[in-house]
Design a protein around this motif. Structure first.
Motif, PDB file in Angstrom:
ATOM      1  N   TYR A 188     -64.336  -7.949  -5.927  1.00 19.95           N
ATOM      2  CA  TYR A 188     -65.140  -7.091  -6.784  1.00 19.95           C
ATOM      3  C   TYR A 188     -64.812  -5.610  -6.606  1.00 19.95           C
ATOM      4  O   TYR A 188     -63.974  -5.217  -5.803  1.00 19.95           O
ATOM      5  CB  TYR A 188     -66.627  -7.338  -6.526  1.00 19.95           C
ATOM      6  N   PHE A 189     -65.546  -4.798  -7.359  1.00 18.59           N
ATOM      7  CA  PHE A 189     -65.320  -3.359  -7.504  1.00 18.59           C
ATOM      8  C   PHE A 189     -65.340  -2.586  -6.188  1.00 18.59           C
ATOM      9  O   PHE A 189     -64.483  -1.740  -5.945  1.00 18.59           O
ATOM     10  CB  PHE A 189     -66.399  -2.842  -8.460  1.00 18.59           C
ATOM     11  N   PHE A 190     -66.297  -2.810  -5.322  1.00 17.91           N
ATOM     12  CA  PHE A 190     -66.424  -2.026  -4.097  1.00 17.91           C
ATOM     13  C   PHE A 190     -65.542  -2.535  -2.954  1.00 17.91           C
ATOM     14  O   PHE A 190     -65.598  -2.020  -1.862  1.00 17.91           O
ATOM     15  CB  PHE A 190     -67.883  -1.964  -3.633  1.00 17.91           C
ATOM     16  N   ALA A 191     -64.737  -3.533  -3.206  1.00 12.36           N
ATOM     17  CA  ALA A 191     -63.797  -4.011  -2.192  1.00 12.36           C
ATOM     18  C   ALA A 191     -62.468  -3.275  -2.273  1.00 12.36           C
ATOM     19  O   ALA A 191     -61.596  -3.490  -1.443  1.00 12.36           O
ATOM     20  CB  ALA A 191     -63.578  -5.512  -2.353  1.00 12.36           C
ATOM     21  N   TRP A 192     -62.316  -2.413  -3.258  1.00 11.95           N
ATOM     22  CA  TRP A 192     -61.069  -1.660  -3.393  1.00 11.95           C
ATOM     23  C   TRP A 192     -60.859  -0.756  -2.200  1.00 11.95           C
ATOM     24  O   TRP A 192     -61.801  -0.253  -1.592  1.00 11.95           O
ATOM     25  CB  TRP A 192     -61.100  -0.804  -4.646  1.00 11.95           C
ATOM     26  N   ARG A 193     -59.610  -0.499  -1.855  1.00 14.25           N
ATOM     27  CA  ARG A 193     -59.273   0.417  -0.757  1.00 14.25           C
ATOM     28  C   ARG A 193     -59.732   1.841  -1.055  1.00 14.25           C
ATOM     29  O   ARG A 193     -60.021   2.601  -0.145  1.00 14.25           O
ATOM     30  CB  ARG A 193     -57.764   0.435  -0.544  1.00 14.25           C
ATOM     31  N   PHE A 194     -59.769   2.198  -2.323  1.00 14.56           N
ATOM     32  CA  PHE A 194     -60.154   3.542  -2.733  1.00 14.56           C
ATOM     33  C   PHE A 194     -61.488   3.947  -2.123  1.00 14.56           C
ATOM     34  O   PHE A 194     -61.641   5.074  -1.650  1.00 14.56           O
ATOM     35  CB  PHE A 194     -60.228   3.601  -4.268  1.00 14.56           C
ATOM     36  N   TRP A 195     -62.467   3.057  -2.120  1.00 14.20           N
ATOM     37  CA  TRP A 195     -63.797   3.395  -1.599  1.00 14.20           C
ATOM     38  C   TRP A 195     -63.755   3.630  -0.098  1.00 14.20           C
ATOM     39  O   TRP A 195     -64.414   4.534   0.414  1.00 14.20           O
ATOM     40  CB  TRP A 195     -64.791   2.287  -1.941  1.00 14.20           C
ATOM     41  N   ARG A 196     -62.998   2.836   0.627  1.00 16.71           N
ATOM     42  CA  ARG A 196     -62.905   3.031   2.079  1.00 16.71           C
ATOM     43  C   ARG A 196     -62.182   4.319   2.424  1.00 16.71           C
ATOM     44  O   ARG A 196     -62.577   5.034   3.350  1.00 16.71           O
ATOM     45  CB  ARG A 196     -62.221   1.824   2.728  1.00 16.71           C
ATOM     46  N   TYR A 197     -61.145   4.652   1.659  1.00 21.69           N
ATOM     47  CA  TYR A 197     -60.444   5.907   1.929  1.00 21.69           C
ATOM     48  C   TYR A 197     -61.252   7.114   1.478  1.00 21.69           C
ATOM     49  O   TYR A 197     -61.169   8.183   2.091  1.00 21.69           O
ATOM     50  CB  TYR A 197     -59.052   5.892   1.308  1.00 21.69           C
ATOM     51  N   LEU A 198     -62.046   6.990   0.449  1.00 19.84           N
ATOM     52  CA  LEU A 198     -62.963   8.059   0.059  1.00 19.84           C
ATOM     53  C   LEU A 198     -64.025   8.252   1.137  1.00 19.84           C
ATOM     54  O   LEU A 198     -64.387   9.390   1.475  1.00 19.84           O
ATOM     55  CB  LEU A 198     -63.607   7.731  -1.287  1.00 19.84           C
ATOM     56  N   TRP A 199     -64.510   7.165   1.699  1.00 19.44           N
ATOM     57  CA  TRP A 199     -65.485   7.227   2.792  1.00 19.44           C
ATOM     58  C   TRP A 199     -64.853   7.877   4.023  1.00 19.44           C
ATOM     59  O   TRP A 199     -65.475   8.728   4.672  1.00 19.44           O
ATOM     60  CB  TRP A 199     -65.966   5.808   3.091  1.00 19.44           C
ATOM     61  N   LEU A 200     -63.627   7.510   4.329  1.00 22.11           N
ATOM     62  CA  LEU A 200     -62.908   8.116   5.447  1.00 22.11           C
ATOM     63  C   LEU A 200     -62.676   9.605   5.198  1.00 22.11           C
ATOM     64  O   LEU A 200     -62.834  10.425   6.118  1.00 22.11           O
ATOM     65  CB  LEU A 200     -61.575   7.401   5.665  1.00 22.11           C
ATOM     66  N   LEU A 201     -62.360   9.980   3.983  1.00 23.91           N
ATOM     67  CA  LEU A 201     -62.208  11.393   3.633  1.00 23.91           C
ATOM     68  C   LEU A 201     -63.518  12.146   3.820  1.00 23.91           C
ATOM     69  O   LEU A 201     -63.522  13.291   4.292  1.00 23.91           O
ATOM     70  CB  LEU A 201     -61.701  11.525   2.199  1.00 23.91           C
ATOM     71  N   SER A 202     -64.635  11.525   3.479  1.00 23.34           N
ATOM     72  CA  SER A 202     -65.929  12.191   3.690  1.00 23.34           C
ATOM     73  C   SER A 202     -66.200  12.407   5.174  1.00 23.34           C
ATOM     74  O   SER A 202     -66.763  13.441   5.556  1.00 23.34           O
ATOM     75  CB  SER A 202     -67.061  11.395   3.041  1.00 23.34           C
ATOM     76  N   MET A 203     -65.785  11.474   6.016  1.00 24.45           N
ATOM     77  CA  MET A 203     -65.939  11.681   7.461  1.00 24.45           C
ATOM     78  C   MET A 203     -65.057  12.811   7.960  1.00 24.45           C
ATOM     79  O   MET A 203     -65.471  13.597   8.812  1.00 24.45           O
ATOM     80  CB  MET A 203     -65.620  10.389   8.225  1.00 24.45           C
TER      81      MET A 203
END
Length: 156
Positions: A94-109
């Protein structure tokens, strides 16, 4: 290169596994480190909000304000990270399993850590010096007699 990066970021793990020649979904190797990081971050901010403010920074208002601001944002980052990890493990197609979300989260950290370091290096020393000057100034400012003022206010 750009299309490959786009495909790599926005491809769900099921498609990535089938495109990579795997029999199932692509394996998520960082489940336990990220899960431990998020839970430890939430426990740290909870402990600070319940006990740490009274114990560690009770008489240090600048440190208290700094930790309130930055640990609050850290808690938000950890709370957002838990559903992203859950989506990657259990909702792999599904949509939130994309790598994009994890790397965006990592960028926010990374942005959170950079702002904290910037504050500690650039702004905190000047705020601390200003606060010490204010405390020194307050030693020499005469204090009014509060009992007379309260007595007059009560007689009105």
């Amino acid at each position: 290169m750009q299309s490959n990066l786009f495909r790599w970021l926005f491809e769900d793990p099921v498609m990535a596994g089938s495109n990579g020649g795997l029999p199932g979904t692509e394996v998520f190797h960082f489940l336990w480190p990220w899960l431990i990081f998020c839970i430890a971050g939430l426990l740290l901010t909870f402990y600070y909000s319940v006990e740490g403010r009274k114990r560690f920074v009770k008489s240090k208002p600048l440190a208290k304000r700094m930790l309130d601001n930055y640990l609050g944002w850290f808690a938000v980052i950890c709370v957002v990270g838990l559903p992203l990890i859950f989506a990657r493990v259990y909702l792999s197609g599904y949509f939130f399993a994309w790598r994009f979300w994890r790397y965006l989260w990592l960028l926010s950290m990374v942005v959170w850590a950079a702002t904290w370091i910037y504050y500690l290096v650039r702004k905190y020393p000047s705020e601390r010096a200003g606060f010490k000057a204010y405390q020194t100034q307050q030693k020499y400012v005469p204090k009014g007699n509060r009992s007379k003022r309260n007595a007059r206010a009560g007689s009105r």
